[in-house]
Design an enzyme around this catalytic site. Structure first.
Site, PDB file in Angstrom:
ATOM      1  N   HIS A  42     -60.435  17.187   6.471  1.00 32.81           N
ATOM      2  CA  HIS A  42     -58.981  17.262   6.265  1.00 32.81           C
ATOM      3  C   HIS A  42     -58.494  18.600   6.818  1.00 32.81           C
ATOM      4  CE1 HIS A  42     -60.329  14.166   3.497  1.00 32.81           C
ATOM      5  NE2 HIS A  42     -59.084  13.716   3.461  1.00 32.81           N
ATOM      6  N   SER A 102     -59.120  26.487   7.635  1.00 28.69           N
ATOM      7  CA  SER A 102     -60.558  26.278   7.859  1.00 28.69           C
ATOM      8  C   SER A 102     -60.924  26.078   9.332  1.00 28.69           C
ATOM      9  CB  SER A 102     -61.057  25.083   7.041  1.00 28.69           C
ATOM     10  OG  SER A 102     -60.704  25.232   5.696  1.00 28.69           O
ATOM     11  N   GLU A 120     -57.581  14.848  11.099  1.00 32.54           N
ATOM     12  CA  GLU A 120     -56.288  15.016  10.428  1.00 32.54           C
ATOM     13  C   GLU A 120     -55.447  13.758  10.616  1.00 32.54           C
ATOM     14  OE1 GLU A 120     -53.570  15.826   8.109  1.00 32.54           O
ATOM     15  OE2 GLU A 120     -55.139  17.354   8.243  1.00 32.54           O
ATOM     16  N   ASP A 148     -59.059   9.187   9.695  1.00 36.16           N
ATOM     17  CA  ASP A 148     -59.398   9.449   8.308  1.00 36.16           C
ATOM     18  C   ASP A 148     -60.773  10.124   8.291  1.00 36.16           C
ATOM     19  OD1 ASP A 148     -60.202   9.379   5.682  1.00 36.16           O
ATOM     20  OD2 ASP A 148     -60.064   7.211   5.451  1.00 36.16           O
ATOM     21  N   GLY A 149     -60.818  11.361   7.847  1.00 36.48           N
ATOM     22  CA  GLY A 149     -62.067  12.110   7.872  1.00 36.48           C
ATOM     23  C   GLY A 149     -63.178  11.508   7.026  1.00 36.48           C
ATOM     24  N   ASP A 169     -62.102  18.771   1.983  1.00 39.95           N
ATOM     25  CA  ASP A 169     -61.105  19.305   1.045  1.00 39.95           C
ATOM     26  C   ASP A 169     -59.794  18.514   1.135  1.00 39.95           C
ATOM     27  OD1 ASP A 169     -60.610  20.318   3.572  1.00 39.95           O
ATOM     28  OD2 ASP A 169     -59.666  22.137   2.828  1.00 39.95           O
TER      29      ASP A 169
END
Length: 295
Positions: A42, A102, A120, A148-149, A169
């Site tokens: 994310h 990050s 993302e 979608d991670g 996260d």
């Protein structure tokens, strides 16, 4: 689905914990020559302006990173100093106006032969992330994926050089995120048992938030893997009443980082850093930390 924007929370106490852990973990992992693949499930926008509309609306960085960069702060422990140095590297002069998310922290630490995959879904953050990453001119080292991670990381595990760090996260705005984190961790361990998995989560008055670390612990233990769990609380989670009789929500009071296959150096680094985080970031007398490990 798409209401959460990390820009409102950039540089807050949860970011201090998450990014201190992330840097200490990565510093250890890049000591080995073999290539490392890092997957950020994310990713967000990657870079944030602390003087921009979003961050200044909530002002959360004031009680986070800005407390650590304020003049006259006592000497920091090595892990916290490494974190502050990283943030300062994105700023000029003494002021802290830019906060690296990050993706930018990771990319700054990686070597030329390492790879970074950024996932993302939020369309606005995706555009910002792609634009920010383009300025790095990192070539094929960094991939920005509109996916979608939770699902997207599957095709990258195991990585070619058999070394990976997964940072997960999500916003946890949707309750289903808690279950998705567990499913992702279980699936990832089956695909690549020796990867390092780092999960950030909010500590809020919600059963799923309290179950998550317990269930991750069970998962790691059953898989015969070592684990580490660190939490930072800066204030009480109780609702308060203002003089005018309004009920005030406290905002995020605490957060945690849970790692499966953590670097063996991480516990000692956090044992020194967490008490200092409590001391510098406390917002009331309920501030505290925990650190436990197993396996």
């Amino acid at each position: 689905m798409f209401s959460y924007r990390h820009a409102f929370h950039a540089g807050n106490h949860a970011d201090v914990l998450k990014h201190t852990v992330l840097i200490a973990t990565l510093q250890h992992l890049i000591e080995k020559d073999a290539a490392l693949t890092v997957l950020d499930t994310h990713a967000g926008a990657g870079l944030y302006r602390l003087d921009g509309d979003y961050a200044s609306t909530s002002g959360e960085a004031v009680d986070g990173i800005l407390r650590l960069t304020a003049p006259g702060v006592a000497a920091l422990t090595p892990a916290l100093q490494a974190y502050v140095d990283m943030v300062k590297a994105f700023n000029q002069g003494a002021t802290t106006k830019v906060y690296p998310g990050s993706p930018f922290i990771i990319q700054r630490l990686l070597r030329d032969h390492d790879k970074l995959k950024l996932f993302e879904l939020h369309p606005t953050d995706l555009r910002a992330l792609a634009g920010n990453v383009a300025q790095l001119e990192a070539g094929r080292q960094v991939a920005v994926l509109h996916e979608d991670g939770f699902e997207g990381i599957k095709k990258f595990l195991p990585p070619p050089a058999r070394r990976a760090l997964v940072l997960c996260d999500p916003s946890y705005e949707m309750k289903s995120d808690y279950a998705k984190v567990l499913d992702m961790a279980a699936d990832a361990l089956k695909r690549f048992a020796t990867g390092t998995y780092a999960v950030w989560y909010p500590i809020i008055p919600r059963p799923e938030a309290h179950d998550l670390p317990r269930r991750l612990k069970t998962l790691a233990t059953k898989a015969g893997k070592s684990w580490l769990h660190a939490t930072l609380t800066v204030k009480s989670s109780k609702l308060t009443e203002t003089a005018e009789g309004e009920v005030k929500r406290p905002g995020l009071p605490a957060s945690g980082m849970f790692l499966i296959n953590p670097p063996f150096t991480l516990k000692a680094a956090l044992k020194a850093a967490l008490p200092q985080m409590v001391e510098l970031l406390a917002q009331d007398k309920h501030a505290t930390h925990t650190l436990e490990s197993g396996g």
